[in-house]
Design an enzyme around this catalytic site. Structure first.
Site, PDB file in Angstrom:
ATOM      1  N   GLY A 475      10.213 -10.504  -2.312  1.00  0.00           N
ATOM      2  CA  GLY A 475       9.534 -10.413  -0.254  1.00  0.00           C
ATOM      3  C   GLY A 475       8.070 -10.884  -1.053  1.00  0.00           C
ATOM      4  N   LYS A 507      16.440 -14.378 -13.550  1.00  0.00           N
ATOM      5  CA  LYS A 507      16.741 -14.985 -14.097  1.00  0.00           C
ATOM      6  C   LYS A 507      16.865 -16.774 -14.355  1.00  0.00           C
ATOM      7  CE  LYS A 507      21.001 -12.677 -11.702  1.00  0.00           C
ATOM      8  NZ  LYS A 507      21.416 -12.125 -10.564  1.00  0.00           N
ATOM      9  N   SER A 577      -0.346  -8.692  -8.715  1.00  0.00           N
ATOM     10  CA  SER A 577       0.639  -7.663  -7.451  1.00  0.00           C
ATOM     11  C   SER A 577       1.221  -6.619  -8.087  1.00  0.00           C
ATOM     12  CB  SER A 577       1.330  -7.515  -6.366  1.00  0.00           C
ATOM     13  OG  SER A 577       2.300  -8.552  -6.879  1.00  0.00           O
ATOM     14  N   GLU A 606      -6.488  -7.308  -6.431  1.00  0.00           N
ATOM     15  CA  GLU A 606      -7.188  -7.060  -5.295  1.00  0.00           C
ATOM     16  C   GLU A 606      -5.846  -5.892  -4.963  1.00  0.00           C
ATOM     17  OE1 GLU A 606      -9.224  -5.063  -3.351  1.00  0.00           O
ATOM     18  OE2 GLU A 606     -10.172  -7.395  -3.923  1.00  0.00           O
ATOM     19  N   VAL A 609      -4.505  -1.486  -4.558  1.00  0.00           N
ATOM     20  CA  VAL A 609      -4.645  -1.089  -4.411  1.00  0.00           C
ATOM     21  C   VAL A 609      -4.424  -0.416  -2.876  1.00  0.00           C
ATOM     22  CG1 VAL A 609      -7.093   0.591  -4.045  1.00  0.00           C
ATOM     23  CG2 VAL A 609      -6.296  -0.369  -6.012  1.00  0.00           C
ATOM     24  N   LEU A 613      -6.311  -5.581   1.765  1.00  0.00           N
ATOM     25  CA  LEU A 613      -7.244  -5.160   2.028  1.00  0.00           C
ATOM     26  C   LEU A 613      -8.540  -4.597   1.393  1.00  0.00           C
ATOM     27  CD1 LEU A 613      -6.029  -0.952   3.776  1.00  0.00           C
ATOM     28  CD2 LEU A 613      -7.198  -3.231   4.755  1.00  0.00           C
ATOM     29  N   GLY A 664      11.388  -0.742   6.061  1.00  0.00           N
ATOM     30  CA  GLY A 664      10.856  -0.715   4.643  1.00  0.00           C
ATOM     31  C   GLY A 664      10.205  -0.184   3.507  1.00  0.00           C
ATOM     32  N   LYS A 682      -2.452   4.414  -7.890  1.00  0.00           N
ATOM     33  CA  LYS A 682      -3.761   3.697  -7.225  1.00  0.00           C
ATOM     34  C   LYS A 682      -5.129   4.432  -7.089  1.00  0.00           C
ATOM     35  CE  LYS A 682      -0.772   1.783  -3.648  1.00  0.00           C
ATOM     36  NZ  LYS A 682      -0.415   1.500  -1.993  1.00  0.00           N
TER      37      LYS A 682
END
Length: 815
Positions: A475, A507, A577, A606, A609, A613, A664, A682
């Site tokens: 995503g 893969k 991320s 960034e 957490v 933001l 989701g 976090k």
């Protein structure tokens, strides 16, 4: 008088022949013109194959037929377009020339190798027939023609296959020709005559050289070389991106570019133009409107110092050392004389400041011959150890930067070395000062293209280029690519370009080049045959030499996160991320920071957490400006924000959790959210950012769920069992509501670094009171912000905001 020379690509077919005829007519209206033509594209290759291959008669006849058919096809198509074209006369001449060629070959086929005289005759047929076709095209348009015979009028010295024209003698011959001022002058390029009146050819770029000499002989005001490019570029546009067309360039700079491998005019072509001060323009028959590049005594339009980056491949470097070099200055000169006598070109020379060694570069093909020469000439010196064994390095390239008086501009050299150093390209030798118009660097051949691109970007490109290696296209990764494509034009206005070089999932891996459309990345990745694993990734990163390379980790993979130190060490910025690295052991956390400092790279996270933001950047700004954190309280989970908000609406915990999952908000198994571990991770990152030496195990987590819920790995089973605690949970909600409060799942950092995650009853005056529906809220109580805290509030989950945060980090690598 103007000279126009047209190359093989300008005469490739009937349409191009007629286009050239149109250009000739247009120029003739302004002044008298003299035209020099090459053979049509492919013809010279066929003729060279014939001349150099006299063993296989079948191959020779095949090449003859292929060459003849090209000419026949050209004139047949000209006839279809222009009915007045003298087709029969032209076809007869073509047949005569090729029949003569067949008879010549048949008469000497018993020889193992054709004499050079015969080779020259064979190779020159293309130019002769080009002139004949053009003569008949122009005659059919009612123009009068004078043809200069180069065998009689271009007097040369040298061999049959590589001669040099005597301009003064040739000028005398041409002055004797009574050329009508209303005639168009035609002359085949590439051909001249020796003192015996025999046909010779002029070697590499012979037709350009013919045009330059004819310009001198006819006292032309201008020489135009028409080809298939718009002019001279700052580098080869077929290999290097972001090249710039030069408006003008000096004779000296052009010769320097050509000497070091650029496909511009050969130095031999420039020399007569320079001697007679005749300007030359490089123009494009495929783009007639382009003004081209002017080559002249001084840069008229373009005052920029730098003119180009070019390369020579297949280079060998010889390095000699020993006390004899210090004691006897004649040794080096003797070596050069030996090599020069064999007509071998020394391309580049460097000498150490200690005078104990020196290096020189030549073409690979001359390596063995030079080695034999030196070993033979200095046999005694090697035996007495006055000279050490010759060190030979093969498979090299020379990268050269050319510009007017470049050696006097200190900042240019520093930019070159910085660009190569940043991409970890080893410099084997440097030559600066031997020519005032160039700086040359010897590097490994395998690194030449990327080195040229990096140096060109550093010197000519105002763009800031980010080279991205993206791992993870779920995503967030998919959304990131979408946002990069959306912002392409916006960033272009700010001179920023993002080039995604690699895209990988668990893969497969996709290697993108400049020709691939990023919009089609999903199809390309699906069709990729390349498997992805850490070994392949590390090899890719090891070989990478792009400047400002960034590895983006959009996975949640623990193994990949353990490679960040390795990635930074290989010269990559890391944007992630993935929270795993920042919440692993404090030792690894510190190792990443130390490597980041050591390698001068950036580690940006960034989104770890607050997704999009600006949580961590805000916290760093506070600390860097001398503020001190007193207390932190925050809602750090979008899923729990949504669930606890629904509890206020009297929705049961199990129902609220199911709804969050359906929308989701949660992990695939909502237990991971309700366990509180994600919030703890976090909180750990925030605490460490402040400077507290905390491990994940040090964070106190108040369990929302009973211990037995750990065993329910199946999502459906988990949601069913969750109903068992609906009533007790609803009682907690009612109790808080009766006190005018709401329940929130809050992470807290206290002054001495004590961290906790638990359910708290929040009063209406608290900034966290209204936070729900998937929002995050973070309150920082500091020396500067109290009693009213600094509050950051917004959506802290979702692919779009997380991708936006990653994108923001990506841009920080160059800002």
């Amino acid at each position: 008088m103007k000279i126009l020379k047209f190359g093989g690509t300008s005469l490739a077919n009937a349409e191009k022949f007629l286009c050239v005829a149109d250009i000739i007519e247009k120029n003739k209206n302004n002044e008298q013109v003299a035209i020099v033509l090459s053979a049509p594209a492919k013809i010279t290759n066929y003729l060279v194959n014939i001349a150099e291959n006299n063993i296989d008669i079948n191959k020779i006849l095949k090449n003859i037929n292929l060459a003849e058919n090209i000419f026949i096809e050209i004139i047949e198509n000209i006839k279809k377009i222009e009915s007045k074209f003298l087709y029969k006369e032209t076809k007869k001449t073509i047949k005569i020339e090729f029949n003569k060629l067949k008879k010549t070959i048949d008469s000497i086929k018993i020889l193992k190798k054709y004499p050079e005289k015969v080779q020259a005759i064979i190779m020159s047929i293309g130019e002769i027939l080009s002139i004949h076709i053009m003569k008949n095209v122009l005659k059919s348009r009612e123009h009068q023609i004078t043809i200069i015979n180069p065998i009689k009028n271009m007097i040369s010295i040298g061999t049959f296959l590589n001669s040099k024209i005597n301009i003064n003698e040739s000028k005398k011959c041409i002055n004797k020709i009574n050329i009508n001022k209303n005639h168009i002058i035609l002359m085949p390029g590439f051909i001249a005559g020796n003192e015996q009146g025999e046909l010779v050819i002029l070697g590499r770029n012979g037709s350009d050289y013919s045009a330059a000499v004819l310009a001198c002989c006819l006292n032309a005001q201008l020489c135009e070389i028409w080809t298939d490019v718009d002019g001279v570029f700052t580098s080869d546009p077929k290999k290097i991106s972001n090249t710039v067309l030069l408006k003008s360039i000096s004779y000296e700079e052009t010769m320097e570019l050509s000497y070091f491998g650029a496909k511009v005019l050969h130095p031999r072509t420039i020399e007569p133009l320079k001697d007679f001060n005749i300007p030359c323009v490089i123009k494009n028959t495929y783009n007639i409107q382009s003004q081209g590049t002017l080559i002249c005594k001084k840069n008229t339009f373009d005052e920029k110092i730098l003119k180009g980056v070019t390369n020579l491949d297949n280079i060998t470097m010889f390095t000699l050392s020993g006390i004899l070099l210090r004691q006897n200055n004649n040794v080096i000169q003797k070596i050069f004389n030996l090599i020069s006598e064999e007509n071998i070109n020394i391309i580049l020379i460097t000498k150490s400041s200690s005078k104990n060694n020196f290096s020189f570069c030549t073409q690979d093909k001359d390596r063995q011959k030079i080695l034999i020469l030196i070993n033979k000439a200095f046999k005694l010196e090697f035996k007495e150890n006055l000279l050490n064994n010759i060190n030979i390095t093969n498979d090299l390239s020379i990268l050269s930067v050319v510009g007017f008086n470049i050696s006097k501009k200190h900042d240019i050299a520093s930019k070159i070395f910085y660009a190569l150093g940043k991409s970890k390209i080893n410099i084997l030798a440097i030559s600066q000062g031997s020519s005032k118009h160039s700086i040359s660097i010897v590097i490994k051949k395998e690194k030449i293209l990327q080195s040229m691109q990096n140096v060109h970007n550093a010197l000519f490109c105002n763009k800031k280029i980010i080279n991205v290696f993206l791992i993870g296209v779920g995503g967030v990764g998919k959304e990131l690519i979408k946002q990069i494509l959306q912002q392409k034009n916006f960033l272009a206005h700010k001179n920023i370009e993002i080039k995604i070089r690699t895209i990988a999932n668990s893969k497969k891996i996709l290697f993108l080049n400049d020709l691939m459309e990023l919009q089609d990345w999903e199809t390309h990745l699906k069709n990729s045959k390349e498997k992805f694993n850490l070994k392949i990734l590390n090899k890719l990163l090891e070989d990478n030499s792009f400047l400002n390379s960034v590895l983006i980790d959009c996975t949640s993979d623990d193994i990949l996160s353990k490679q960040y130190v390795n990635f930074l060490s290989k010269g990559f910025h890391v944007v992630t991320s993935n929270k795993k690295a920042n919440t692993s052991s404090l030792k690894y956390y510190n190792d990443i920071r130390q490597t980041e400092l050591k390698e001068h790279k950036k580690f940006l996270y960034e989104t770890n957490v607050g997704a999009g933001l600006p949580v961590l950047q805000t916290l760093r700004n506070l600390i860097n400006t001398g503020d001190d954190l007193i207390c932190f309280k925050g809602i750090l989970s979008g899923s729990l924000s949504f669930i606890f908000g629904k509890l206020e609406e009297n929705i049961l915990l199990s129902d609220a959790t199911k709804k969050a999952k359906d929308l989701g908000f949660t992990e695939p198994n909502p237990y991971d959210d309700l366990s509180g571990i994600d919030v703890a991770r976090k909180l750990l990152i925030l605490a460490r950012e402040v400077g507290y030496k905390v491990e994940l195990k040090d964070i106190e987590i108040e369990q929302i769920l009973p211990e037995k819920f750990k065993k329910y790995k199946n999502t459906k089973e988990f949601l069913d069992k969750l109903k068992e605690i609906d009533i007790p949970f609803m009682e907690k909600v009612k109790k808080a509501k009766n006190s005018g409060k709401v329940l929130r799942f809050v992470g807290t950092i206290e002054k001495k670094g004590r961290c906790s995650v638990k359910i708290e009853e929040i009063h209406i005056d608290n900034p966290l009171y209204k936070v729900k529906n998937g929002e995050n809220a973070l309150t920082f109580y500091t020396n500067y912000y109290q009693p009213i805290p600094l509050v950051l509030r917004g959506y802290g989950a979702g692919n779009n905001v997380t991708a936006s945060g990653v994108f923001s980090d990506l841009l920080r690598t160059i800002l």
